[in-house]
Design an enzyme around this catalytic site. Structure first.
Site, short mmCIF file in Angstrom:
data_model
loop_
_atom_site.label_atom_id
_atom_site.label_comp_id
_atom_site.label_asym_id
_atom_site.label_seq_id
_atom_site.Cartn_x
_atom_site.Cartn_y
_atom_site.Cartn_z
N ASP A 104 0.85 -1.19 0.00
CA ASP A 104 0.00 0.00 0.00
C ASP A 104 0.89 1.24 0.00
OD1 ASP A 104 -2.13 1.73 0.16
OD2 ASP A 104 -2.60 1.31 2.26
N ASP A 113 -2.84 2.36 -6.06
CA ASP A 113 -1.77 2.41 -5.06
C ASP A 113 -1.68 1.21 -4.13
OD1 ASP A 113 -4.19 3.06 -3.87
OD2 ASP A 113 -3.30 4.45 -2.45
N GLU A 114 -2.44 0.16 -4.39
CA GLU A 114 -2.33 -1.00 -3.51
C GLU A 114 -2.64 -2.30 -4.26
OE1 GLU A 114 -5.27 -1.50 -0.40
OE2 GLU A 114 -6.56 0.01 -1.34
#
Length: 352
Positions: free
Chosen positions: A8, A103-104
């Site tokens: 993350d 983003d993860e």
């Protein structure tokens, strides 16, 4: 027993903005809409969070909480570019990658032989590579399943990681607040509080029948997750289509000669990573990407079946000639055909 890593990125959009403009570091910043146009905050850095600013907050509210807050407009193409590079790094360690957002992502490294199969060391190396290659930080959670890995990735933020080994699962979940369970929002937390449920240990006092009778399908989820049970597999939507290496330089490369001087190292890094790729991929294109110091980008590709420094040099010269400006980022890569796909096909060059 699975080995799952949840990666993350830390305040992703804001981190990219601080990377590209170091003067923003240590100042409260956010990415979002204008405060005078009913804008909303997409994300903010940790300096802004000290004032109570958070994502999904109206920009006008954020400015009241933090009058010095700098609100920047989003640059989605830049964020997508960074996200894609980050994903390429993930693919160097496993094909079992499940992106959740830009983003993860979840990574299943259960069958990886890297670092003698240590998911902890794999996560550490991934985080270091993201920092070195992209100039941002990510946090990671390592656990036997997706639920615990996602919880763990939030445990040592920013720029940290947390491991929940199988032997510690029961002790870890016992004190875990119910709000950490996916699907438990404010309304659900309030319903649980009515029957004195505040932690996973409190949930464990109820049978699956009692929980299902009161909360329906959510009841069985609460029963399992409160015990650290999560059998969901990492879902792979598609396999990789390309592999690349990039370098964002501290000081711009002022001319084509300096760009060409950087190519041997990038080419070697690309070849090294290609060795990790399975035999069921076929290289069909070679490309060079350049980002100039005005943040515009250009990419040139050619049909090739292998990596050649001479070919990369020619592509680099063509790409640089499009603007003849200082270069802040230089990348090289290949595109694949996935031979495992049932309908995979490619057209041969007529004169090959």
């Amino acid at each position: 027993m699975r080995k799952i890593i949840h990666c993350d990125a830390d305040c992703f959009y804001a981190s990219v903005e601080m990377r590209d403009d170091p003067s923003l570091r240590d100042r409260p910043i956010a990415v979002g809409g204008s405060s005078d146009r009913r804008g909303v905050i997409s994300t903010c850095n940790y300096e802004a969070r000290k004032f109570g600013v958070h994502s999904a907050m109206p920009s006008s509210t954020a400015k009241r909480l933090c009058p010095d807050l700098i609100i920047l407009p989003g640059r989605m193409e830049v964020y997508k570019d960074v996200s894609q590079h980050m994903r390429h790094i993930f693919y160097d360690y496993t094909e079992l990658v499940e992106p959740l957002s830009l983003d993860e992502a979840f990574l299943d490294v259960s069958d990886s032989s890297l670092h003698h199969g240590s998911a902890t060391l794999i996560a550490k190396e991934i985080r270091q590579r993201v920092k070195n290659e992209l100039g941002i930080t990510i946090s990671a959670g390592i656990a036997p399943n997706k639920f615990l890995a996602k919880v763990a990735s939030d445990w040592n933020k920013p720029d940290g990681q947390f491991v929940i080994p199988p032997s510690d699962v029961q002790a870890f979940v016992t004190k875990l607040p119910v709000k950490k369970i996916y699907g438990v929002g404010k309304a659900m937390a309030a319903k649980l509080a009515e029957i004195n449920i505040f932690t996973c240990e409190d949930i464990q006092k109820f049978s699956v029948f009692e929980l299902s009778q009161r909360f329906g399908v959510m009841g069985s989820r609460l029963y399992n997750l409160s015990r650290g049970i999560d059998d969901r597999e990492v879902t792979v939507g598609r396999r990789r289509k390309s592999l690349s290496v990039e370098n964002t330089f501290t000081h711009d490369l002022q001319d084509i000669d300096r760009c060409l001087n950087e190519l041997p190292l990038l080419a070697q890094q690309l070849v090294t990573r290609l060795r990790r790729v399975e035999d069921d991929y076929k290289v069909v294109k070679l490309f060079v990407k350049i980002k100039f110091n005005d943040f515009t980008s250009t990419t040139i590709e050619r049909s090739k079946s292998s990596v050649s420094l001479v070919d990369l040099q020619e592509l680099c010269k063509e790409a640089y000639a499009r603007k003849n400006m200082p270069v802040r980022l230089l990348g090289v890569g290949v595109s694949f055909i996935d031979l495992r796909e049932d309908q995979a096909f490619f057209q041969l060059d007529l004169f090959n």
